[in-house]
Enzyme design. Structure first.
Site, PDB file in Angstrom:
ATOM      1  N   TYR A 290      17.017 -21.578 -26.857  1.00  0.00           N
ATOM      2  CA  TYR A 290      16.557 -20.721 -25.764  1.00  0.00           C
ATOM      3  C   TYR A 290      17.705 -19.913 -25.154  1.00  0.00           C
ATOM      4  CZ  TYR A 290      12.192 -23.475 -25.447  1.00  0.00           C
ATOM      5  OH  TYR A 290      10.996 -24.082 -25.700  1.00  0.00           O
TER       6      TYR A 290
ATOM      7  N   THR B 262      12.120 -19.007 -33.863  1.00  0.00           N
ATOM      8  CA  THR B 262      12.522 -19.159 -32.472  1.00  0.00           C
ATOM      9  C   THR B 262      12.068 -20.514 -31.955  1.00  0.00           C
ATOM     10  OG1 THR B 262      10.476 -18.287 -31.510  1.00  0.00           O
ATOM     11  CG2 THR B 262      12.190 -16.685 -32.109  1.00  0.00           C
ATOM     12  N   ASP B 263      12.698 -20.967 -30.898  1.00  0.00           N
ATOM     13  CA  ASP B 263      12.151 -22.119 -30.188  1.00  0.00           C
ATOM     14  C   ASP B 263      10.891 -21.657 -29.459  1.00  0.00           C
ATOM     15  OD1 ASP B 263      11.795 -24.626 -29.161  1.00  0.00           O
ATOM     16  OD2 ASP B 263      13.778 -24.787 -28.261  1.00  0.00           O
ATOM     17  N   TRP B 264      10.016 -22.601 -29.149  1.00  0.00           N
ATOM     18  CA  TRP B 264       8.723 -22.266 -28.572  1.00  0.00           C
ATOM     19  C   TRP B 264       8.892 -21.603 -27.196  1.00  0.00           C
ATOM     20  CZ3 TRP B 264       8.704 -23.984 -33.093  1.00  0.00           C
ATOM     21  CH2 TRP B 264       7.537 -24.144 -33.833  1.00  0.00           C
TER      22      TRP B 264
ATOM     23  N   SER C 176      10.409 -18.851 -26.518  1.00  0.00           N
ATOM     24  CA  SER C 176      11.650 -18.087 -26.329  1.00  0.00           C
ATOM     25  C   SER C 176      11.358 -16.660 -25.890  1.00  0.00           C
ATOM     26  CB  SER C 176      12.455 -18.046 -27.628  1.00  0.00           C
ATOM     27  OG  SER C 176      13.013 -19.301 -27.940  1.00  0.00           O
TER      28      SER C 176
END
Length: 364
Positions: free
Chosen positions: A270, A301-303, A305
């Site tokens: 993030y 991506t991270d969730w 982001s």
């Protein structure tokens, strides 16, 4: 591994003070926190383009649509398969379709968009550093830091292998693990998933868990790139560091892990590093991980982001899958517009989708 270059430079406008035991009064932090300077959205300090993307897609396009089943039978067709996608189709498959977090679902973290036109396969991912993280009965393994404390690489490998076997039983194609960030802050909310404060130990043990997953038929995802160590304001935290800190601590963990197992996927963090969001960092994704460490899989991506980073910048930098996405076209059309207005090189997006489908094909 290729020769290192200078990547991810420290912002010139932000004075950097390196902690030193020899100068505690001058260098150690004072107060409870340091406020990040600048606007809410972090803009890149340095913009680089890593040459012309080598387009893996053949220029010739057949009028007849190639179906996924044909690619399974003949993997050499994968380049042509991706090359026939329209801008919209490339963008749509680059955005996660949905998750299984609703009350009626079993808890999957994300699912690939399935194209009826090309009969593309289902591909389901789940969290699981210490087991298969679903809303159903499953084995709960000791936390990563506990496994790591054994200094037993074979045990870390067997942990990954066993998690993989259970994942396949529950029709999960990828486990979003191992998480191998360093223990640098005791208040980090993901500390239980991380392995150690030592880059060598964390890298070796995390690499073995990744190898156990992949050698038993499940995709692994090393995360979080990079320096994800703060829980407060983690979506907009900015980690400022010099190159020695970057190389000898935060990157060292992944470098060591890659010596054991180069994973099929990685996940960006993030936060920002040196004022560039990790999801948007071409220096990190293309310069360090692709050119230096030899990574050839796909990036996600991270969730959520996208709450802070710019997804068009992320895709232009080499990110390949925006999560958690959704079935509406909000984010998809942002990427389509990015291609059409020149912010995203279509060849870069083609290459990202190609790598994604190559990973799926390998574990199909």
């Amino acid at each position: 591994m290729k020769q290192s270059k200078h990547y991810m430079p420290t912002p010139k406008e932000i004075p950097l003070v390196t902690l030193s035991k020899k100068a505690e009064q001058e260098t150690y932090p004072k107060g409870r926190y340091t406020k990040m300077t600048g606007e809410d959205h972090i803009t890149p300090v340095v913009e680089k383009v890593y040459g012309k993307e080598k387009n893996p897609i053949h220029p010739e396009k057949s009028e007849r649509l190639i179906q996924w089943k044909e690619v399974v039978e003949n993997p050499k067709l994968l380049e042509d398969f991706v090359g026939q996608f329209t801008d919209y189709e490339l963008a749509r498959i680059s955005v996660c379709a949905k998750n299984g977090w609703g009350m009626e679902a079993k808890g999957e973290a994300g699912m690939l968009y399935v194209s009826e036109k090309y009969n593309t396969p289902e591909f389901v991912v789940a969290d699981g550093n210490n087991g298969v993280n679903l809303r159903i009965e499953n084995i709960g393994f000791p936390t990563s830091v506990t496994v790591c404390a054994t200094f037993n690489e074979e045990l870390a490998y067997k942990t990954g292998a066993t998690i993989a076997e259970e994942a396949k039983e529950h029709e999960i194609n990828e486990i979003l693990a191992p998480a191998i960030n360093l223990h640098r802050n005791p208040l980090c909310g993901r500390a239980a998933e991380y392995f150690s404060e030592d880059p060598l130990l964390a890298g070796r043990m995390g690499g073995q868990q990744s190898r156990g997953l992949e050698e038993h038929g499940v995709v692994s995802c090393m995360k979080h790139l990079l320096a994800n160590n703060c829980e407060s304001s983690r979506l907009r935290n900015n980690s400022i560091m010099d190159e020695r800190t970057l190389r000898e601590l935060y990157l060292k963990t992944f470098e060591e892990a890659f010596q054991v197992q180069i994973p099929s996927t990685v996940m960006t963090a993030y936060n920002a590093v040196n004022s560039v969001y990790c999801a948007e960092s071409e220096d990190m994704l293309q310069g360090i991980f692709v050119e230096e460490l030899g990574f050839d899989g796909f990036v996600m991506t991270d969730w959520t982001s996208s709450d802070t980073c710019d997804i068009v910048n992320a895709m232009a930098a080499g990110n390949g899958w925006i999560t958690p996405g959704g079935m509406d076209d909000t984010q998809t059309m942002q990427l389509v517009e990015g291609i059409q207005n020149g912010r995203i090189d279509r060849k870069r997006l083609e290459k990202s989708v190609y790598r994604m489908m190559k990973v799926i094909l390998k574990f199909y």
